[in-house]
Structure formats: C-alpha cells, structure tokens
Design a protein around this motif. Structure first.
Motif, PDB file in Angstrom:
ATOM      1  N   LEU A   1       5.276 -10.811   8.219  1.00 37.02           N
ATOM      2  CA  LEU A   1       5.988  -9.684   9.041  1.00 37.02           C
ATOM      3  C   LEU A   1       6.267  -8.354   8.515  1.00 37.02           C
ATOM      4  O   LEU A   1       6.590  -7.536   9.122  1.00 37.02           O
ATOM      5  CB  LEU A   1       7.453 -10.518   9.569  1.00 37.02           C
ATOM      6  N   LYS A   2       6.553  -8.391   7.213  1.00 40.46           N
ATOM      7  CA  LYS A   2       6.888  -7.143   6.510  1.00 40.46           C
ATOM      8  C   LYS A   2       5.452  -6.287   6.665  1.00 40.46           C
ATOM      9  O   LYS A   2       5.969  -4.817   6.870  1.00 40.46           O
ATOM     10  CB  LYS A   2       6.961  -7.162   4.877  1.00 40.46           C
ATOM     11  N   VAL A   3       4.403  -6.537   6.884  1.00 34.74           N
ATOM     12  CA  VAL A   3       3.255  -5.569   6.879  1.00 34.74           C
ATOM     13  C   VAL A   3       2.771  -5.434   8.310  1.00 34.74           C
ATOM     14  O   VAL A   3       1.979  -4.359   8.669  1.00 34.74           O
ATOM     15  CB  VAL A   3       2.211  -6.324   6.218  1.00 34.74           C
ATOM     16  N   VAL A   4       3.219  -6.139   9.510  1.00 31.47           N
ATOM     17  CA  VAL A   4       2.747  -5.968  10.733  1.00 31.47           C
ATOM     18  C   VAL A   4       3.225  -4.837  11.227  1.00 31.47           C
ATOM     19  O   VAL A   4       2.336  -3.928  11.954  1.00 31.47           O
ATOM     20  CB  VAL A   4       3.634  -6.978  11.761  1.00 31.47           C
ATOM     21  N   PRO A   5       4.167  -4.054  11.091  1.00 30.57           N
ATOM     22  CA  PRO A   5       4.530  -2.655  11.550  1.00 30.57           C
ATOM     23  C   PRO A   5       3.842  -1.651  11.176  1.00 30.57           C
ATOM     24  O   PRO A   5       3.142  -0.766  11.949  1.00 30.57           O
ATOM     25  CB  PRO A   5       5.915  -2.209  11.185  1.00 30.57           C
ATOM     26  N   ASP A   6       3.163  -1.765   9.726  1.00 30.49           N
ATOM     27  CA  ASP A   6       2.218  -0.527   9.170  1.00 30.49           C
ATOM     28  C   ASP A   6       0.772  -0.830  10.181  1.00 30.49           C
ATOM     29  O   ASP A   6       0.060  -0.090  10.358  1.00 30.49           O
ATOM     30  CB  ASP A   6       1.810  -0.849   7.699  1.00 30.49           C
ATOM     31  N   LEU A   7       0.577  -2.391  10.383  1.00 32.57           N
ATOM     32  CA  LEU A   7      -0.864  -2.450  10.918  1.00 32.57           C
ATOM     33  C   LEU A   7      -0.844  -1.989  12.237  1.00 32.57           C
ATOM     34  O   LEU A   7      -1.939  -1.585  12.760  1.00 32.57           O
ATOM     35  CB  LEU A   7      -1.234  -3.906  10.872  1.00 32.57           C
ATOM     36  N   MET A   8       0.422  -2.301  12.845  1.00 31.96           N
ATOM     37  CA  MET A   8       0.295  -1.716  14.378  1.00 31.96           C
ATOM     38  C   MET A   8       0.294  -0.186  14.384  1.00 31.96           C
ATOM     39  O   MET A   8      -0.309   0.299  15.246  1.00 31.96           O
ATOM     40  CB  MET A   8       1.848  -2.153  14.905  1.00 31.96           C
TER      41      MET A   8
END
Length: 550
Positions: free
Chosen positions: A194-201
C-alpha cells in the motif's frame, strides 16, 4: 540524469551466535539461473548448500543442448544488467553482500567493472539489441542510441517524434521508481504494498502497458516497438501493468549482452563459482516430495524425498526454484497448505507457452544474412494475435516470432560454414487442450517455410542440416511447469508484487521460493533479483545480521 549510488557498501557475514554450533544446511530444488544465484548467495551466507536438478545437466530453462556439432541454448538468450552477474561472481565464502546494489552511473565515462565475471564467462555487448521486422518488410533497429532511434522514428512514423520524447520522460520515471528504488523490495505484507500504490498511480504505471504506449505513439509500428518486450518474459502487452515500461530503460541504460559460448556458458560459470564456494550440485536428482514436520502449530520444512530412489535428504531449509504451482500441488500435502491451496493455485493464470525450433543450416557466402543476433519478426496482426494466445487460447492463422542467430556473433556454436539458430513462437499454454503431437509439426513447417519464402533465410529448406523443436509439452513434462507455462505465472497486475507468490512460504516454515514464479518475476535479471530477495529473508530468519564495512 545520474543514477544514484550508495555512499558505502554493506557486507553481511553470518553472526557468531547463529552458526556457533554447526553450519546450517540448505537444499535447493532446481538449478535454473535463480537456483544457482541463490546457491552462490547461501554459500556466502555460511550455509552448506546442495542443489538438486532432475535433468542430466544444470540450467533448467537455460539448459544447453549439443548435437551434431551445433550448440543450442534451449531457453533464455538475452542478458541484461551485467553488474548483477558481477556481484554474484564477487561473493566470497561466508561473506555475503545483501545491501542495495551500487547501480553503475549511466553517464559515467568509466564502464562498470566486470573483473570477477571475466574469470568465469566472457560477456560481449550486442547492438542493435533487436532488429524488429514488420510484416510489410520494413524494420526498426532497437538500440540504446537516442539519435539513431529518433532518425528511425522520423523515417517510419514522423508523427510520433514528440510522443517519443514524452514516453522517454515518463518511462524513465517509472524505471527510477520501479527498478532502481523498488526493485529489491519483497512485498511480503499488504502495508508494504500500500505504501507504493500512490506513487505507481501517479506514474500511471498500473494501466496496461499497451494502453500506456498508445498515449505517446499513434503509429501501430511504434506501438509494437515499445510494447513487445514483455512477451520475452511471458507477459501480454495488452494486460501487463505499465510498470513494465521500465524494461526499455533497463536495456537502454546497461545494454544487452551475450555470453560467449551461449547462455549455457553463463550457467557453467555459475556452477563453477558455486562449487568453488563449497556448494554441491546433484543432477538426475528430481524431487518428488518436500518433507515436513509439525512443531506446535507450525509445519516446518525438513528436507526432501527424491523421485525414483526414495532417498531422503534432510536440511534446515528447503528452497524451490521450480514452478510455483507444481511445488505446492505435487510436492506438499494439501493439509499443509492454507494460503497456497489447490483452489488458489489452480485458478491463477499461467503465462503463455512456446514452440521453439532449433535448427542448423549451411551458410551461403553469395547471399549473406541480413539478420542480426536478435530478431523480432512480427506477423500481420498484433493485438488480435495476442488475444488469441492469452485469452482465447487458440492457434491463430498467423504468428510472430523471435529469431536468434548467435553464430553471427559466435561462429563456434556451429560447424565451420554453418549457422545455429532457434526461433521462438508464442503459443497458448496447455490449458488450451491443443494436441501438440499433431499441431506442433504443422506449425514448425509453416514457420520454416515462412522464413524461407519471405527471404529471411533464403533457400532455408534446402540448406537445413539439423532440425529439432519443443512444444508446451516439453515445458509441462520435462521442465515440470504447470499447464506447460514457459515463464511461471502470467505477470498481471493482480499477480504482481504482494499478489505474486511470496519468496518465503506462508504455509511452511523454512520453505522458500526463488525464480520466475516468485517475486519479482521472470527474466534473467529478475530471477537474480529474486535470489537476493530470498537470501535476505533467509538471513533475517536465521539471525544473520548485516555489518557496515568501508
């Protein structure tokens, strides 16, 4: 833009407490590049490691066949990120590097050192990376030269020049975040994911790769050039997440290399290193069962039982470099599996499979080949063909192929005056129900006749001196891949990162996975990264603590 490097290196050595009584033992099932990479790392961590291989020689998918003076790599032929190999060959017994790698600076005037690698195998750069042939006879030489790339786009698709510049910018951002920063992250729990999902989005890296490429390129030829690469790791460009756009920059940054003598020479070098560090390789030692014991509420891996002989080997840890699905379905009792249950394993989509034709032919000095070392020959349909292979699981009326002619670089792989080649055709896996005993020979004839009649290898049928091939049945029966998949699980968004099989088993303590089926996925650099991920998990589980060294 410079690629960041660490200010110092971290050297890991086994803690005195963890190994005071005796050296720990490890068994690795399978001697693919992932298994060999982990074997080297485990020896450097202080384990006594035995690799068990069911075939008569090491390599797994990277097995090498010699016949009638020809040498054929059976599987992977594209080598990228050579400093991963250098790091492995630099390891010492009881002294393991588990830190983030010092990625070579792409703008450095000094090439990265391959001093340790040179002791075991010779790597040479290949350019162009690929010659990509379109069905109308035109071609695109895919390489790392931005000037040459722009010139070719201006010739073939001038309307896409500005889109290429934007693609370069956005693909670089995905590469820096997805590969340089997150490449060695093991997603073992949901919070890490979940920590990396915003960056990937934010990077738009979760939409499909083909859809991502279509934002920048309108010409179908350019859409194919900048999306085809995932097929070489078993992924459908129409459905893999756009984070795989980083492959473009991985290749562009460090190039594509060839191991002189074929990928089999790299395998032999890795075996030599493993054995120098004290490891043991046993071939013709297939594993039929992973032995377990109950310790309280835990099920703990305690060794393996070999096929045929029934010999039992005991160890502190067991690692599978084999197929994820068959590791759990065939080698562990269903009662020991709650997370990796029969239902979950059987429902997980597997990657496509391959028909691979290995052939030798006489050279014709009067008509020298216009091919390159690596060739992508695209058929008349792209999106439709992909849907047939991955979705409908049927054989189409046409095909695309990857044609490998290593003797253009390394003539010693064939008798004097001859070439050794293989051509790889993506096909559905065995969930299709296709009868390959019937359809295999038909497709082989169509492919060879096409190479002859279209002039890729003029008069090929008259110059043939050796012919052999494998179908999905080879992957299912000889390589023990579930449904005959060629690359493990299909790299879908829902089978990536946390949702891909974990390198530390959730069901059985001291059972681990490494290789194409585990995180981060398929491809030679990825399985080497997988080995480092798994080595870190094992080090953590056994209290092997890192120390800082200048």
């Amino acid at each position: 833009m410079s690629i960041p490097t660490s200010a110092h290196s971290i050297t890991t050595a086994p803690s005195r407490e963890a190994f005071s009584s005796r050296r720990k033992t490890a068994l690795i099932i399978g001697s693919g590049i992932g298994g060999l990479s982990l074997g080297i790392r485990l020896q450097s961590l202080g384990f006594d490691t035995t690799i068990l291989e069911r075939m008569d020689a090491p390599g797994g998918r990277a097995y090498q066949r010699r016949v009638n003076g020809y040498v054929f790599d059976m599987g992977p032929t594209v080598i990228t990120v050579p400093h991963f190999i250098e790091e492995l060959f630099a390891l010492e017994r009881d002294r393991a590097h588990l830190s983030e790698p010092d990625f070579p600076n792409e703008n450095s005037a000094e090439p990265p050192s391959h001093d340790h690698t040179a002791r075991y195998v010779k790597l040479v750069p290949i350019s162009p990376f690929y010659r990509i042939y379109f069905d109308d006879g035109t071609f695109f030489d895919y390489d790392g030269d931005p000037v040459h790339t722009r010139e070719q786009i201006e010739t073939l698709a001038p309307e896409d020049l500005s889109g290429y510049e934007q693609f370069q910018r956005d693909a670089r951002a995905i590469f820096e975040r997805g590969f340089l920063e997150l490449g060695y992250t093991h997603f073992g729990d949901m919070p890490t994911m979940l920590k990396v999902v915003p960056d990937l989005m934010k990077l738009d890296a979760v939409r499909s790769l083909f859809s991502f490429v279509q934002k920048y390129f309108k010409n179908p030829k350019m859409q194919q050039v900048f999306s085809f690469e995932t097929l070489l790791i078993g992924g459908n460009p129409l459905s893999v997440p756009a984070i795989y756009a980083m492959i473009h920059f991985v290749e562009k940054t460090w190039g594509i290399h060839y191991a002189v003598g074929g990928t089999g020479a790299l395998v032999r070098g890795m075996v030599k290193k493993f054995e120098e560090l004290g490891g043991t390789l046993r071939c013709e030692a297939g594993v039929g069962e992973i032995l377990t014991a109950k310790e309280g509420r835990k099920t703990v891996a305690r060794g393996v039982k070999l096929e045929g002989s029934g010999e039992e080997l005991h160890s502190d840890i067991v690692v599978s470099n084999g197929d994820w699905a068959n590791t759990y379905l065939k080698r562990l009792d269903s009662k020991a599996r709650k997370i990796n249950s029969d239902t979950r394993v059987k429902l997980a989509p597997q990657s496509m499979s391959l028909l691979v034709i290995y052939f030798g032919f006489r050279d014709d000095p009067a008509r020298p080949l216009s091919l390159r070392h690596h060739n992508i020959i695209l058929g008349p349909r792209y999106e439709e063909l992909l849907r047939e292979i991955f979705g409908q699981k049927v054989l189409g009326k046409d095909f695309s192929q990857y044609l490998h002619v290593p003797t253009l670089t390394d003539p010693d792989l064939a008798p004097a005056g001859h070439h050794a080649a293989y051509t790889l055709v993506p096909v559905p896996n065995n969930a299709s129900g296709i009868d390959w005993a019937t359809q295999g020979p038909r497709l082989v004839d169509k492919v060879l006749e096409m190479l002859d009649e279209r002039g890729y290898i003029p008069n090929l049928m008259g110059r043939l001196t050796h012919l052999d091939y494998v179908t999905p049945d080879y992957f299912e029966q000889t390589l023990d891949s579930y449904q005959g998949n060629a690359f493990g699980l299909e790299p879908l968004l829902v089978q990536s990162a946390f949702f891909r099989p974990h390198n530390r088993s959730e069901d059985v303590t001291h059972l681990y996975l490494v290789g194409a089926s585990a995180q981060p996925g398929a491809g030679t650099p990825s399985v080497m990264m997988s080995a480092k991920m798994t080595a870190r998990l094992i080090a953590d589980d056994f209290g092997i603590h890192p120390s800082i060294a200048d």
